[in-house]
Design a protein around this motif. Sequence first.
Motif, PDB file in Angstrom:
ATOM      1  N   LEU A   1       2.833  81.383  39.086  1.00  0.00           N
ATOM      2  CA  LEU A   1       3.470  80.493  40.060  1.00  0.00           C
ATOM      3  C   LEU A   1       3.220  80.973  41.490  1.00  0.00           C
ATOM      4  N   ALA A   2       3.269  82.281  41.692  1.00  0.00           N
ATOM      5  CA  ALA A   2       2.976  82.825  43.027  1.00  0.00           C
ATOM      6  C   ALA A   2       1.535  82.527  43.423  1.00  0.00           C
ATOM      7  N   ILE A   3       0.616  82.570  42.466  1.00  0.00           N
ATOM      8  CA  ILE A   3      -0.787  82.278  42.748  1.00  0.00           C
ATOM      9  C   ILE A   3      -0.967  80.806  43.107  1.00  0.00           C
ATOM     10  N   VAL A   4      -0.321  79.924  42.355  1.00  0.00           N
ATOM     11  CA  VAL A   4      -0.428  78.491  42.655  1.00  0.00           C
ATOM     12  C   VAL A   4       0.107  78.194  44.054  1.00  0.00           C
ATOM     13  N   ILE A   5       1.253  78.743  44.385  1.00  0.00           N
ATOM     14  CA  ILE A   5       1.853  78.483  45.695  1.00  0.00           C
ATOM     15  C   ILE A   5       1.006  79.088  46.812  1.00  0.00           C
ATOM     16  N   ALA A   6       0.596  80.344  46.656  1.00  0.00           N
ATOM     17  CA  ALA A   6      -0.189  80.995  47.705  1.00  0.00           C
ATOM     18  C   ALA A   6      -1.571  80.360  47.851  1.00  0.00           C
ATOM     19  N   GLY A   7      -2.151  79.899  46.753  1.00  0.00           N
ATOM     20  CA  GLY A   7      -3.453  79.253  46.833  1.00  0.00           C
ATOM     21  C   GLY A   7      -3.387  77.863  47.431  1.00  0.00           C
ATOM     22  N   SER A   8      -2.249  77.186  47.293  1.00  0.00           N
ATOM     23  CA  SER A   8      -2.099  75.820  47.792  1.00  0.00           C
ATOM     24  C   SER A   8      -1.529  75.758  49.209  1.00  0.00           C
ATOM     25  N   LEU A   9      -0.884  76.807  49.645  1.00  0.00           N
ATOM     26  CA  LEU A   9      -0.182  76.767  50.924  1.00  0.00           C
ATOM     27  C   LEU A   9      -1.069  76.473  52.135  1.00  0.00           C
ATOM     28  N   PRO A  10      -2.255  77.066  52.260  1.00  0.00           N
ATOM     29  CA  PRO A  10      -3.076  76.723  53.431  1.00  0.00           C
ATOM     30  C   PRO A  10      -3.457  75.247  53.479  1.00  0.00           C
TER      31      PRO A  10
ATOM     32  N   ALA B   1     -12.261  79.804  46.678  1.00  0.00           N
ATOM     33  CA  ALA B   1     -11.665  80.785  45.768  1.00  0.00           C
ATOM     34  C   ALA B   1     -10.164  80.571  45.584  1.00  0.00           C
ATOM     35  N   GLY B   2      -9.458  80.204  46.635  1.00  0.00           N
ATOM     36  CA  GLY B   2      -8.025  79.939  46.513  1.00  0.00           C
ATOM     37  C   GLY B   2      -7.743  78.743  45.623  1.00  0.00           C
ATOM     38  N   PHE B   3      -8.574  77.713  45.770  1.00  0.00           N
ATOM     39  CA  PHE B   3      -8.414  76.521  44.924  1.00  0.00           C
ATOM     40  C   PHE B   3      -8.613  76.867  43.453  1.00  0.00           C
ATOM     41  N   TRP B   4      -9.699  77.567  43.144  1.00  0.00           N
ATOM     42  CA  TRP B   4      -9.970  77.900  41.743  1.00  0.00           C
ATOM     43  C   TRP B   4      -8.956  78.889  41.190  1.00  0.00           C
ATOM     44  N   SER B   5      -8.423  79.745  42.026  1.00  0.00           N
ATOM     45  CA  SER B   5      -7.346  80.637  41.582  1.00  0.00           C
ATOM     46  C   SER B   5      -6.127  79.822  41.172  1.00  0.00           C
ATOM     47  N   GLY B   6      -5.795  78.800  41.950  1.00  0.00           N
ATOM     48  CA  GLY B   6      -4.669  77.931  41.613  1.00  0.00           C
ATOM     49  C   GLY B   6      -4.908  77.130  40.350  1.00  0.00           C
ATOM     50  N   VAL B   7      -6.127  76.655  40.163  1.00  0.00           N
ATOM     51  CA  VAL B   7      -6.453  75.888  38.953  1.00  0.00           C
ATOM     52  C   VAL B   7      -6.345  76.773  37.723  1.00  0.00           C
ATOM     53  N   LEU B   8      -6.910  77.964  37.780  1.00  0.00           N
ATOM     54  CA  LEU B   8      -6.810  78.874  36.639  1.00  0.00           C
ATOM     55  C   LEU B   8      -5.383  79.351  36.414  1.00  0.00           C
ATOM     56  N   ALA B   9      -4.609  79.463  37.490  1.00  0.00           N
ATOM     57  CA  ALA B   9      -3.218  79.894  37.354  1.00  0.00           C
ATOM     58  C   ALA B   9      -2.394  78.896  36.559  1.00  0.00           C
ATOM     59  N   LEU B  10      -2.781  77.635  36.582  1.00  0.00           N
ATOM     60  CA  LEU B  10      -2.076  76.654  35.747  1.00  0.00           C
ATOM     61  C   LEU B  10      -2.274  76.957  34.265  1.00  0.00           C
ATOM     62  N   ALA B  11      -3.463  77.404  33.899  1.00  0.00           N
ATOM     63  CA  ALA B  11      -3.706  77.808  32.501  1.00  0.00           C
ATOM     64  C   ALA B  11      -2.941  79.089  32.178  1.00  0.00           C
ATOM     65  N   TRP B  12      -2.916  80.031  33.121  1.00  0.00           N
ATOM     66  CA  TRP B  12      -2.167  81.271  32.898  1.00  0.00           C
ATOM     67  C   TRP B  12      -0.673  80.984  32.773  1.00  0.00           C
ATOM     68  N   PHE B  13      -0.171  80.043  33.557  1.00  0.00           N
ATOM     69  CA  PHE B  13       1.226  79.632  33.460  1.00  0.00           C
ATOM     70  C   PHE B  13       1.512  79.065  32.065  1.00  0.00           C
ATOM     71  N   SER B  14       0.641  78.186  31.598  1.00  0.00           N
ATOM     72  CA  SER B  14       0.832  77.579  30.274  1.00  0.00           C
ATOM     73  C   SER B  14       0.802  78.632  29.181  1.00  0.00           C
ATOM     74  N   HIS B  15      -0.103  79.598  29.298  1.00  0.00           N
ATOM     75  CA  HIS B  15      -0.173  80.678  28.315  1.00  0.00           C
ATOM     76  C   HIS B  15       1.115  81.491  28.318  1.00  0.00           C
ATOM     77  N   GLY B  16       1.621  81.793  29.498  1.00  0.00           N
ATOM     78  CA  GLY B  16       2.855  82.574  29.587  1.00  0.00           C
ATOM     79  C   GLY B  16       4.045  81.854  28.987  1.00  0.00           C
ATOM     80  N   VAL B  17       4.166  80.549  29.249  1.00  0.00           N
ATOM     81  CA  VAL B  17       5.268  79.778  28.672  1.00  0.00           C
ATOM     82  C   VAL B  17       5.143  79.738  27.151  1.00  0.00           C
ATOM     83  N   MET B  18       3.930  79.522  26.660  1.00  0.00           N
ATOM     84  CA  MET B  18       3.715  79.460  25.212  1.00  0.00           C
ATOM     85  C   MET B  18       4.085  80.784  24.539  1.00  0.00           C
ATOM     86  N   VAL B  19       3.646  81.896  25.115  1.00  0.00           N
ATOM     87  CA  VAL B  19       3.941  83.198  24.516  1.00  0.00           C
ATOM     88  C   VAL B  19       5.427  83.517  24.625  1.00  0.00           C
TER      89      VAL B  19
END
Length: 108
Positions: free
Chosen positions: A89-98, A52-70
């Motif tokens: 960004l917090a999701i990517v870092i927290a999901g990748s940290l372990p 779940a942490g991995f997929w949260s980080g993967v989806l967060a990259l799309a959310w990051f891109s959407h936020g930058v675009m908007v």
Amino acid sequence: MSARSVLIASLALLAVLYLAWFGSLDEWIAAAVFALPVLACLAGVALARRTAGFWSGVLALAWFSHGVMVAWSRPAERGWALAEVVLSLAIVIAGSLPGLCARFGRRR
């Protein structure tokens, strides 16, 4: 505060952000499209699913891109978009940290 608790808090805040941003009755489909994947990731992390942490980080990259675009294209929604960028960004870092700690941590 552990990485898992930061991940849970960030996912919950992102879901609330999407519901507030797209929460009007005219945009309830957009709210569902954005909030449901976040809530699914939140449920997976809360239930301690292994990936779940991995997929949260993967989806967060799309959310990051959407936020930058908007933020770049719609000045009226820039505040919402920048909050989305920070939370993703917090999701990517927290999901990748372990995984990063396991890979690069001190060996015994």
